[in-house]
Motif scaffolding. Structure first.
Motif, short mmCIF file in Angstrom:
data_model
loop_
_atom_site.label_atom_id
_atom_site.label_comp_id
_atom_site.label_asym_id
_atom_site.label_seq_id
_atom_site.Cartn_x
_atom_site.Cartn_y
_atom_site.Cartn_z
N GLY A 60 43.19 1.97 -29.18
CA GLY A 60 42.81 1.27 -27.96
C GLY A 60 43.72 1.67 -26.81
N LEU A 61 43.39 1.18 -25.62
CA LEU A 61 44.14 1.51 -24.41
C LEU A 61 44.68 0.26 -23.74
CD1 LEU A 61 41.55 3.92 -22.70
CD2 LEU A 61 43.34 4.55 -24.35
N ILE A 62 45.82 0.41 -23.08
CA ILE A 62 46.26 -0.58 -22.11
C ILE A 62 46.73 0.19 -20.89
CG2 ILE A 62 48.57 -0.77 -23.16
CD1 ILE A 62 46.72 -3.66 -21.51
N HIS A 63 46.07 0.00 -19.76
CA HIS A 63 46.42 0.77 -18.56
C HIS A 63 47.74 0.25 -17.96
CE1 HIS A 63 42.77 2.88 -18.90
NE2 HIS A 63 41.97 1.97 -18.37
N SER A 64 48.36 1.09 -17.16
CA SER A 64 49.71 0.80 -16.67
C SER A 64 49.76 -0.35 -15.65
CB SER A 64 50.31 2.06 -16.05
OG SER A 64 49.47 2.59 -15.04
N ASP B 293 32.88 -0.21 -36.49
CA ASP B 293 33.49 1.03 -36.00
C ASP B 293 34.13 0.81 -34.64
OD1 ASP B 293 32.47 2.75 -38.13
OD2 ASP B 293 30.51 2.50 -37.20
N LEU B 294 33.59 -0.13 -33.88
CA LEU B 294 34.04 -0.39 -32.51
C LEU B 294 34.00 -1.89 -32.26
CD1 LEU B 294 32.95 1.54 -29.30
CD2 LEU B 294 32.86 -0.95 -29.35
N VAL B 295 35.07 -2.42 -31.71
CA VAL B 295 35.17 -3.83 -31.33
C VAL B 295 35.49 -3.91 -29.85
CG1 VAL B 295 36.53 -5.95 -31.60
CG2 VAL B 295 35.85 -4.65 -33.63
N THR C 273 38.98 -3.31 -23.14
CA THR C 273 38.83 -4.24 -24.27
C THR C 273 38.27 -3.55 -25.50
OG1 THR C 273 36.53 -4.98 -23.86
CG2 THR C 273 38.27 -6.04 -22.57
N VAL C 274 37.99 -2.26 -25.40
CA VAL C 274 37.31 -1.53 -26.48
C VAL C 274 38.33 -0.88 -27.41
CG1 VAL C 274 35.77 0.40 -26.99
CG2 VAL C 274 35.26 -1.12 -25.07
N TYR C 275 38.19 -1.15 -28.71
CA TYR C 275 39.02 -0.54 -29.75
C TYR C 275 38.09 0.16 -30.74
CZ TYR C 275 43.17 -2.73 -27.90
OH TYR C 275 44.22 -3.07 -27.09
N VAL D 171 28.89 -2.00 -34.21
CA VAL D 171 29.61 -2.58 -33.07
C VAL D 171 29.75 -4.08 -33.27
CG1 VAL D 171 29.59 -2.92 -30.57
CG2 VAL D 171 28.71 -0.79 -31.55
N ALA D 172 30.94 -4.61 -32.95
CA ALA D 172 31.19 -6.05 -33.06
C ALA D 172 31.79 -6.56 -31.75
CB ALA D 172 32.12 -6.35 -34.22
N TYR D 173 31.33 -7.74 -31.34
CA TYR D 173 31.82 -8.39 -30.12
C TYR D 173 32.80 -9.49 -30.49
CZ TYR D 173 31.57 -11.53 -26.01
OH TYR D 173 31.85 -12.35 -24.95
N LEU D 174 34.03 -9.39 -30.00
CA LEU D 174 35.04 -10.43 -30.15
C LEU D 174 35.02 -11.28 -28.89
CD1 LEU D 174 37.45 -11.70 -31.65
CD2 LEU D 174 38.91 -9.96 -30.59
N ASP D 175 34.52 -12.48 -28.99
CA ASP D 175 34.35 -13.34 -27.82
C ASP D 175 35.67 -14.02 -27.46
OD1 ASP D 175 33.29 -14.78 -25.74
OD2 ASP D 175 32.11 -16.14 -26.98
N GLU D 176 36.61 -13.19 -27.07
CA GLU D 176 37.93 -13.64 -26.62
C GLU D 176 38.39 -12.73 -25.48
OE1 GLU D 176 40.87 -13.61 -29.70
OE2 GLU D 176 39.60 -14.68 -31.14
#
Length: 255
Positions: free
Chosen positions: A83-87, A110-112, A151-153, A189-194
């Motif tokens: 995953g990413l976290i931008h600066s 595969d993707l959350v 938010t994509v991992y 694909v799975a959605y984490l509602d957080e």
């Protein structure tokens, strides 16, 4: 399950520390943190070096933009999930990565992806846009829907199969990446509602010239994937309006 998190940075001495601390403070124990600095001209690299004990890999060298930096990080990543976290941004809570990993384990996805908050650049407790991604379907994507990119991992094996960011896009590479993965990739694909991330408003969102460039790139990107480009872009732009309204309602305590 090992998680690789990548931060690409250029001239962000005021905010990069917050991004790094949000990763290093996570309760989840198995995180590989990779920071790619594009040879910043300010004190970003000095700030990054303060945290070197907690960073698995850190590089400072010239690149051609953010997406080349992210691709450099992807090539170095060894985690099961990436995953990413931008600066300019930071993870929503200390439990965020633990919750993401649990979602992968529960669903076999595969993707959350999840939700995010755009906040005022100076007052990060002030919410400007409330991005509730909602459920996933391919049909929604032709109507301009995409999850909030940071938010994509994704499982690393999927990235190895489907490829990295297209650096010919200077602004819209993230949208192209998501369309390739979510529309064409046949992933589970799975959605984490957080809430996953807080993102500082600024830059593209307040620069009319860059916004025009992004729209032009979006049109090219949608066209390349066989979408109706003007219709899809128009619906994408309209979809942002409820996010601003929702943020105002949050401020007033209505939601």
């Amino acid at each position: 399950m090992k998680v690789s998190i990548i931060t690409s940075c250029f001239n962000r001495e005021a905010t990069i520390g917050d991004a790094i601390e949000s990763v290093l403070s996570q309760t989840y124990p198995d995180i590989e943190y990779i920071v790619i600095d594009g040879a910043s001209k300010d004190n970003s690299w000095a700030v990054i070096q303060r945290y070197k004990e907690g960073i698995a890999q850190m590089v400072s060298e010239r690149d051609r933009g953010m997406y080349e930096g992210i691709n450099k990080g992807l090539k170095r990543a060894t985690g099961d999930i990436i995953g990413l976290i931008h600066s300019d941004d930071f993870l929503f809570s200390k439990e965020t990565i633990a919750h993401i990993v649990r979602k992968f384990e529960e669903t076999g996805a595969d993707l959350v992806y999840g939700n995010g908050l755009f906040v005022d650049a100076k007052d990060t407790q002030k919410v400007v846009r409330n991005w509730i991604s909602g459920s996933y379907s391919k049909g929604k994507m032709k109507r301009g829907w995409l999850p909030l990119h940071p938010t994509v991992y994704i499982r690393r094996e999927c990235i190895e199969r489907l490829g990295m960011y297209d650096e010919s896009f200077k602004i819209a590479a993230d949208s192209d990446f998501l369309v390739r993965y979510l529309y064409e990739g046949n992933l589970k694909v799975a959605y984490l509602d957080e809430y996953i991330v807080r993102m500082r408003m600024g830059g593209l969102s307040t620069d009319p010239e860059k916004m025009k460039q992004k729209w032009a790139e979006d049109l090219r990107m949608y066209r390349s994937h066989g979408f109706s480009p003007y219709l899809t872009l128009g619906m994408k732009i309209l979809s942002k309006i409820p996010q601003f309204i929702s943020a105002k309602l949050m401020k007033k305590g209505a939601i």
